[in-house]
Each structure stands twice: as structure tokens, then as C-alpha cells.
Design an enzyme around this catalytic site. Structure first.
Site, PDB file in Angstrom:
ATOM      1  N   ASP A 448     -11.165  37.305 -44.108  1.00  0.00           N
ATOM      2  CA  ASP A 448     -11.220  35.668 -43.778  1.00  0.00           C
ATOM      3  C   ASP A 448      -9.722  35.137 -43.688  1.00  0.00           C
ATOM      4  O   ASP A 448      -8.723  35.698 -44.247  1.00  0.00           O
ATOM      5  CB  ASP A 448     -12.321  35.205 -44.588  1.00  0.00           C
ATOM      6  N   GLU A 451      -5.900  33.322 -39.817  1.00  0.00           N
ATOM      7  CA  GLU A 451      -5.578  32.594 -38.489  1.00  0.00           C
ATOM      8  C   GLU A 451      -3.915  32.638 -38.657  1.00  0.00           C
ATOM      9  O   GLU A 451      -3.268  32.396 -37.525  1.00  0.00           O
ATOM     10  CB  GLU A 451      -5.902  31.280 -38.588  1.00  0.00           C
ATOM     11  N   ASP A 571     -17.014  28.642 -39.770  1.00  0.00           N
ATOM     12  CA  ASP A 571     -17.916  27.375 -40.469  1.00  0.00           C
ATOM     13  C   ASP A 571     -18.566  26.647 -39.664  1.00  0.00           C
ATOM     14  O   ASP A 571     -17.879  25.554 -39.117  1.00  0.00           O
ATOM     15  CB  ASP A 571     -16.697  26.719 -41.284  1.00  0.00           C
TER      16      ASP A 571
END
Length: 929
Positions: A448, A451, A571
Site C-alpha cells: 500500500d 505512489e 479509498d
């Protein structure tokens, strides 16, 4: 788990003016330079063509022009054309060839000689399916389809065009193509598209990986996929193709309906055109370039439960037990960072997740066939007593800023980020995963925040005299001492992409873009491949541990990520809009070559209503990747928390677990051909233009259609049915039949989802269960569908079976079986048969076909003369039962009068899956034949 990045409002007048101007179609046209002229072109030794381009008139808008460019054109396959444009004199940044293997163009930098002759004005370089043509002054190029002469891509500009000539500067590249008005465009992600899967003109499409919550519509999100599919109906015939601009730099793409413009802040123009002509052909050709989707273990197609906020192991144990008590299927239990010691990677909290108790729990669920997956973030906590950090520093694996590891903040507090472009980092990362696996036998990894996400911006230091983070309030508030970095053109480029939808600086809440990776690579160039490079390193590590098929879930993706990982859409919200958008995002990722995809079922935050959670599991049960996940601050929302949701889950997931053999076969098909698991309707019905924008329904494979309720308070759903016969999977006597296709309003009470199977299909099913391991041992059944009431018909299906944790998914290893199923009806006889490849594996498992259901048979007479493998089945053989039921039509046989059709079921069979079989019977159809 992720931070919810707030949108920032910039008050700077200049930024506001730029924002208005840049997204004005008028301002975006004919403003920067006069393009290039082609000064020479010749054939290259590898069968391509090399040309040289010279700038016509220099200007300083967004920096200096690169004076001379090198053009390389090659038909790499019969259906794939590459057009590569770069600086003629020196190497520029490209997506690394070791990360995304592909042919390399000839090296740049050779002496540029004069052309042997003046190039003619227009020239064509022809391939089997695609034709490349060019104009010399100003230089432009076009790509045409050979079969019908249609222009697919054309960069030629005119005074009436909404765009100008090609621009190529160090930090600003611009190129455009004209498009026909009736082209349907899909792709260009990752973003949450409120208007559905089909791109809408004049919406912003920015590609730059950001930790921006997926609740933000039409903005750049976690992944970068600069590819689009173009579907056109030409004279009643559908033609699809795709265009990839392989470039990892930030970019804005302006789609105006009749043109499309790329504005890129670095790298090269590296275009790939794939010819199709069907949507499935396009994805096949695209994934043959970027890498076939990863094989997934069978259990990963089961249901997954996660939550950020399972504070201790006892809570996790209760969740598993409560799913079992509620009789809701569950294959995988997940931990967000609750299991960690102080949010640090590769650690266990000794109080809330003591290792001895955790191992005992894992031993119990592993014996049941369940699996366990944990989260991992790339940020490594800066902590001198933390072994992972110590070893990382010793191996010098971190991204650097001015010679020191770049400092950021994520959940553990101050962190450094590993540089996965460095081979030493890949080795260190693999060792840390191995060490953790020895401590906790996890079954996969969830990567996770890659980015990369950073709670701070700029150049930061650890504050003196205060605790950071304090342990109070939300953990995503920056507590480091930071100052903005704007001193280089890499931190403050001349052209501002529309980052996060508000033109945020490219280094905002991520790694400073002037930071350096291995071999001097700038974060400015490599930013959007961070998650991709981490995924490859994680895949390599997991595969080396036990030699099993890895399961990796990654939030950030790039071109080629599907070769290694699954993806969830980040999300989302517990809202009806997030439920609707989830379908479009899922379908886009199938086009991107990442078919194992899904959204957080019932929404990540805030808490969904009971009704919404009912409807969401009715959709999410058919996501390729099906997981319920919720936020730390939301109330509990496991599927058993509401009685009505539990009922919907038993219904929808009950069907999912029955069709697991079909889903697993689709997984194999994806791995071999790139075909998406979940598909837009136009993949199977490209001639039916009515479905080109359909984003509220989807197909699993070619023929299983899900038509969910997506709005509050509705107890019926309007569904689009393409032409043909469709049979309801929960009551196979119910059918929708339409010659031309139509919209049909269907009943959809709260616990009910409409799932229909198309004609000419053979669907392999099993009997289901609460864990895929159990479901996989049950007998098979076949559902065979013919056009309702047809005198003649043909159907086919397929089944792939293997030892599902083997690293490779293929035939020929002695541990896999592939079956083609066929069926026909004609002359009053129904026939079905199988052709088995490598049946040994299926035979070793003892799998049998216990039931066959044949739908759509004409008439209402009796079954007679049943034969199996050439032997008559006598009436005395009571094990075998034959029954008939008449179909009822939601929409009937138009213009067919009183003709009826029936479903015939034959039970009590014991036909081996691993052995060829044939079966037939006569239909007494009241004189119809």
C-alpha cells in the site's frame, strides 16, 4: 489503509489563470511553435525506419526546443506498430527496459548525415494490418487500418484544428491526434469516472500516481495507464484498436471529442498501436507487449475480509468464527497495520499479536484451507534499534536527496523510502520478506501507500524536543519540520500538470522530484513507476520463498503491473456513487491488463447504510477480487453485522462459490490471452452500439451478465439485454429473449441480484461451500444454454484445473487439465461431449460431473433414448433422474406464437471430468421436428 489527502486550494492568481487557460480548448491550440520538418528517412538494419526531424522555429515557452529528433518506426508484429521519437543526440529517460521488457530501438547519438535524396511529401510504411504514413513539412504522421482504410491516429494540424504542431522540449512534450466524433474512447487511468467507462469530452485526464482518495472524481489517482481503446462502428461493423504512450512522466491528456492532446513533462514519445479489430484482440495484443496477467491461486478468488482496526488477535479470531456461524463464505482474513509494532514493516506487536498465539491461529485456519495476508508500506521507520532499518542503512538502499536518504513521514513517523531501481534494494527487500515469512507464515502481501505517499512535503527534518507523531489525533498530520523545495526545475517544472485536480506541485505529499534513485535517475522521471518496481521486487521475493504462486495486492500500478499483482481501487466511500463508480474502474483495469481487481465492498469510509451494504455485496460478490474492507474510524461492517446483509451475502457469495471453476478458468484465460475477467458488455457484443456506454452492468467472461441495483430505495432494475436469449442463474426457468436487444425492468428485492447466462454457453459449476478448498471437492454440473425455442443450436465452454499454488499456470506439467465442452441440438437430438487435454490431474482428484442442465430446448415433449458414452441408459437405472421444466419469459419469444421451450435436467450422473465423454437423448417435441 491510507491517508485521505485533502484537496488543496491555491490562491496564487497566476496558478488560477493557468488553470483556466490550460483547460480551455482555445488556449490549448496552436500556441507553441511551428513543429518539426523531416530531413531524412531510411530503413534500419532491424527492419524498421529511422528518420531525423529538425525544429522549424525555436521558442522559449516551457523551455528550449530540442533541435533535432530521431524518429524510429517499426511494425513489431502483424498487429503492432511502434512509433518512437526522442532526442537525436543524447539518451533520454524511458521506462526501464529491465522492468518492462520489450524491443529496444537503435541507440541515439550517431552522426547525422545528409539525406540521400529529398524526402517525398507523403510516404507510407505498410504492415500487415496497420499503415504508417507521414508528411514532411511540418512533420506529422498517421496510422491507418489496412482492411478498411480508416485513419486511427493523425497528428496533422490545420488552421481549423483544436490543436497545434508537435512540441518536444526537455520538460514539455505535446502531440495530438484528430478523432471521429463517433469514436468511443475508454481507458486513460487511474481515475474515478462519475460518467461511466466511456470517456467524456472536456473532462481532465491527468496521469501521475498520487495518494488521492478515490472519492475524488476525474482526478489522477494511484496508478498511471496512458493507454486508451478506441471502438468504432463502421458501416455496421465494429472495429477496435488501442494506443499506448509508454511514458512514466506526469501528463495531462485533453480529450475534446474530435481530438486528443498529450501534454507530458518529460521522457519520450513512445507510441504503440495495436490493431484489434475486436476488443478481445486488442487486450490480447496489448498484454503480449506489456506482460500477461499474473496467474492467481484458486483461494484468491474466494471472499476476503479486512479492516483497519482489528486491535488484537482475538478480534480477528472472532471475525473468522462469526463468518462461519453466519454461514457466509470466507477464504482469506487480512490485517491492516494493527499487527505491527509501532506501524513498522516486518514486525509484530508483542502484546496485541503475540507470535505464539498468532502461529496457533494460523495453524488452525491453514488446516481449514483459509489464508492470511498482511499489509506492507514502503516507508521504513527511522529507528536505530529497528533491525529492518539497520540492514537497510547498511545496504544503502534508500532514495537520496543531496546525498542523504530522503526523509518523509508515514504511519511509523519519520521514514526513508527504498529505491527499487537499485538491485541491492531488491535483494535486501527479498531478505526482509523471507525473514518475516519465517516469523509469520503469511500467504500473500498487500503493498500500500506506494505512489509514493508522504504525509509531508518538501525537505524535512525530525523535530527536536517533541514526539513525532504524538500518538494523538489522525496519524496522517505532518509533524516533521519541513520547507518547500522549489530551487530546481525538477521540483518546479515550467508546465504544471493538473495534479490532484488542483495543479498541486509534483512533489506535493510524495518524494521530492529532485531526489535521486540508483544511477542518478530522478524521482521526477521515475515517480509513477515506484509502485510497479516495488511490485516486481515483492513478486520475486514471494516466489523465491516457497516456490508457490505469489499473491500480491498493490494500490499503485503502472503499465505491466498486472503481470505481477492484483489491484484494489483504494479509498472509496460508503456511498451509492462510490458503488456505481466501482464498476467503471474495475472494467478499465481489465483493459489495462490488470484483471484481478475490485473495490472495498460496502465502502472504506464512512459507514454505509444497511441497504447500501446489501446492494454492494450483490455487486462485490462478482468483482474478480472480492474483499470487504473498512476504515479505523468507521463502525464495524463485516457482512454478518446485519441480518439482511448476511442473507444477501449468502445468496450472492453462494453463487460466486458455485461458479469458482468458471472464474478460475477465466483467470487462466486472462493469463494466456490477457482477456479480462470482468468485461464491459461491448466486449461480447461489439456490434450492439447501444451497450458502448454501459457502465451499470458487466460480464464475467463472455456470457455471464450481472445487472445490480445501484440506487437507494429501488426494488427493481432496468437492465440492457443485448440480442439473444438470457437465462436467470437463480431460477433457470426464467428467460429474457429479444431479437434486437432491449431494456427490461426486472424485479430486484433487497436480497436478490439479477445474474443471467447467455445462449450458446456451457458453464461448469460446482456445489459451493464456505471455503474454496471445500467447494473445490464437490461434484460438477454443466449448464448448457441454447437460443430459446431454436430447432438447431450449438454451445461450448471450457474448464481449466490445476494444482493452484504452482508458480506457473500452464498445461504440460502433469498437474493440470483442460477440458473443452461442446453441445448441439438438431433433428430432435440433443448431444454433448467433451475433449480433455491432459486428464491425469483431474482423474487423480476424482472429479465427476453429477448433473447436466440444458436450457432453451424447443417444445414440451419427453426425453427418450438417453445414451452415455454410446451405451443406452435404461429406465431401471434409478440413479439417473430426468426432469423437464417449462421456461417462463420475462420478455418472450417475439413473433414466435405459441412455441415453447423447456429446461431438461439430468441428475445422478458419474461422468469423469478427466475423461472424454459423450451424452445424447431424443426430444419428443409434439411433432415439432
Amino acid at each position: 489503509m491510507a491517508m485521505a489527502t485533502s484537496r488543496i486550494v491555491f490562491s496564487s492568481l497566476s496558478l488560477l489563470v493557468a488553470l483556466i487557460l490550460c483547460f480551455s480548448p482555445i488556449h490549448c491550440s496552436n500556441t507553441i511553435g511551428k513543429g518539426y520538418r523531416l530531413i531524412s528517412i531510411e530503413e534500419s538494419p532491424d527492419g524498421g525506419f529511422i528518420g531525423y526531424l529538425q525544429v522549424k522555429q525555436k521558442n522559449k515557452i516551457y523551455g528550449s526546443d530540442i533541435t533535432t529528433l530521431r524518429l524510429f518506426v517499426k511494425h513489431e508484429t502483424d498487429t503492432r506498430l511502434r512509433v518512437h521519437i526522442t532526442d537525436a543526440k543524447k539518451q533520454r529517460w524511458e521506462v526501464p527496459y529491465n522492468l518492462l521488457p520489450r524491443e529496444q530501438p537503435p541507440p541515439v547519438g550517431k552522426v547525422i548525415g545528409k539525406s540521400r535524396k529529398s524526402p517525398i511529401t507523403v510516404q507510407e510504411l505498410s504492415g500487415s494490418e496497420l499503415i504508417f504514413s507521414y508528411t514532411t513539412d511540418p512533420f506529422s504522421f498517421a496510422v491507418k487500418r489496412r482492411s478498411n482504410g480508416q485513419t486511427l491516429f493523425n497528428t496533422s494540424s490545420s488552421s481549423s484544428s483544436a490543436f497545434g504542431e508537435m512540441v518536444f522540449k526537455d520538460q514539455y512534450l505535446e502531440i495530438s491526434t484528430s478523432l471521429p466524433k463517433d469514436a468511443s474512447i475508454y481507458g486513460l487511468g487511474e481515475n474515478s469516472q462519475a460518467n461511466g467507462i466511456k470517456l467524456v469530452p472536456n473532462e481532465p485526464y491527468t496521469l501521475y500516481t498520487e495518494d488521492v482518495s478515490a472519492i475524488n472524481l476525474n482526478t489522477d489517482l494511484y496508478g498511471s495507464h496512458p493507454v486508451y481503446m478506441d471502438l468504432r462502428n463502421v458501416g455496421g461493423k465494429p472495429y477496435a484498436h488501442a494506443v499506448l504512450l509508454l511514458n512514466s512522466n506526469g501528463m495531462d491528456v485533453f480529450y475534446r471529442g474530435t481530438s486528443l492532446t498529450y501534454k507530458v513533462i518529460g521522457g519520450v514519445f513512445d507510441f504503440y498501436f495495436v490493431a484489434g479489430p475486436s476488443p478481445l484482440d486488442v487486450v490480447d495484443q496489448y498484454t503480449s507487449l506489456i506482460g500477461r496477467p499474473a496467474p492467481m491461486p484458486y483461494w484468491s478468488l474466494g471472499f476476503h475480509q479486512c479492516r483497519w482496526g482489528y486491535h488484537n488477535l482475538s478480534v480477528v479470531e472472532d471475525v473468522v468464527d462469526n463468518y462461519k456461524k453466519a454461514k457466509i463464505p470466507l477464504d482469506v482474513i487480512w490485517n491492516d497495520d494493527d499487527h505491527m509494532d509501532g506501524h513498522k514493516d516486518f514486525t509484530l506487536n508483542p502484546i496485541s499479536y503475540p507470535r505464539a498465539k498468532l502461529l496457533k491461529f494460523l495453524d488452525r485456519i491453514h488446516k481449514m484451507g483459509m489464508k492470511y495476508i498482511v499489509i506492507n508500506d514502503p516507508g521504513i521507520g527511522v529507528n536505530a534499534s529497528y533491525g529492518v532499518y539497520q540492514r537497510a542503512m547498511a545496504n544503502d538502499v534508500f532514495i537520496k536527496y543531496e546525498g542523504k536518504p530522503f526523509l518523509a513521514q508515514v504511519w511509523p513517523g519519520a521514514v526513508h523510502f527504498p529505491d527499487f531501481l537499485n538491485p541491492k534494494t531488491v535483494a535486501w527487500w527479498g531478505d526482509e520478506i523471507r525473514r518475516f515469512h519465517e516469523m509469520v507464515p503469511i500467504d500473500g502481501l498487500w503493498i500500500d501507500m506506494n505512489e509514493v505517499s508522504n504525509f509531508c512535503s518538501g525537505l524535512c527534518t525530525i523535530p527536536k524536543g517533541k514526539q513525532c507523531p504524538s500518538g494523538e489525533g489522525p496519524g496522517w498530520v505532518c509533524c516533521l519540520d519541513c520547507k518547500n523545495i522549489t530551487k530546481t526545475r525538477w521540483d518546479d517544472p515550467p508546465y504544471k500538470i493538473n495534479a490532484t485536480g488542483v495543479k498541486a506541485p509534483v512533489g506535493f505529499k510524495t518524494i521530492a522530484t529532485s531526489a535521486l534513485h540508483y544511477n542518478g535517475v530522478r524521482e521526477y522521471d521515475a515517480h509513477s513507476i515506484y509502485g510497479f518496481s516495488e511490485t516486481i521486487a515483492t513478486h520475486k521475493a514471494l516466489q523465491s520463498i516457497e516456490g508457490k504462486r505469489p499473491f500480491i495486492l498493490s494500490r499503485s500500478t503502472f503499465v505491466g503491473s498486472g503481470r505481477y499483482a492484483a489491484h484494489w481501487t483504494g479509498d472509496n466511500q460508503g456511498t451509492w456513487q462510490s458503488l456505481q463508480v466501482s464498476i467503471s474502474t474495475m472494467l478499465n483495469f481489465g483493459i489495462f491488463g490488470v484483471p484481478m481487481v475490485g473495490s472495498d465492498i460496502c465502502g472504506f469510509y464512512p459507514q454505509p447504510t444497511e441497504e447500501l451494504c446489501n446492494r454492494w455485496i450483490e455487486v462485490g460478490a462478482f468483482y474478480p477480487f472480492s474483499r470487504d474492507h473498512a476504515n479505523y474510524y468507521s463502525p464495524r461492517q463485516e457482512l454478518y453485522q446485519w441480518d439482511t446483509v448476511a442473507e444477501s451475502a449468502r445468496n450472492a457469495l453462494g453463487m460466486r462459490y458455485k461458479i469458482l471453476p468458471y472464474l478460475y478458468t477465466l483467470n487462466y484465460e486472462a493469463h494466456v490471452t490477457g482477456a479480462p475477467i470482468a468485461r464491459p458488455l461491448f466486449f461480447s457484443f461489439p456490434e450492439y452500439t447501444e451497450c458502448y456506454g454501459s457502465s451499470r452492468q458487466f460480464l464475467l467472461g463472455s456470457s455471464l451478465m450481472i445487472s445490480p441495483v445501484l440506487e437507494q430505495g429501488k426494488t427493481e432494475v432496468e437492465a440492457l439485454f443485448p440480442p439473444g436469449s438470457w437465462y436467470h442463474m437463480f431460477d433457470m426457468t426464467r428467460a429474457v429473449v429479444s431479437k434486437k436487444g432491449k431494456r427490461v425492468t426486472l424485479p430486484a428485492p433487497l436480497n436478490f441480484v439479477n445474474v443471467h447466462l447467455y445462449q450458446n454457453t456451457i458453464l461448469p459449476m460446482q456445489q459451493g461451500g464456505l471455503i474454496s478448498k471445500e467447494a473445490r471437492t464437490t461434484p460438477f454440473s454443466l449448464v448448457i444454454t441454447f437460443p430459446a425455442g431454436a430447432s438447431e443450436g450449438y454451445a461450448k465452454g471450457k474448464l481449466y484445473l490445476d494444482e493452484d499454488e504452482l508458480p506457473e499456470m500452464k498445461l504440460g506439467n502433469g498437474q493440470s487439465t483442460y477440458v473443452d465442452f461442446y453441445a448441439s441440438v438438431g433433428n430432435g437430438t440433443v448431444k454433448m461431449w467433451s475433449e480433455v487435454k491432459e486428464g491425469k490431474f483431474a482423474l487423480s482428484k476424482g472429479w465427476t460431473i453429477e448433473k447436466v442442465s440444458v436450457l432453451g430446448l424447443k417444445g414440451s415433449g419427453q426425453v427418450s433414448e438417453v445414451e452415455i458414452n454410446g451405451s443406452p441408459v435404461s429406465n431401471e437405472e434409478k440413479k439417473i433422474e430426468v426432469s423437464l421444466k417449462e421456461h417462463t419469459y420475462v420478455v418472450g419469444l417475439e413473433g414466435e406464437g405459441e412455441n415453447k421451450s423447456v429446461m431438461v435436467e439430468v441428475r445422478g450422473l458419474e461422468m469423469l471430468v478427466g475423461k472424454d465423454f459423450n451424452m445424447s437423448w431424443k426430444m419428443g417435441i409434439n411433432g415439432a421436428y
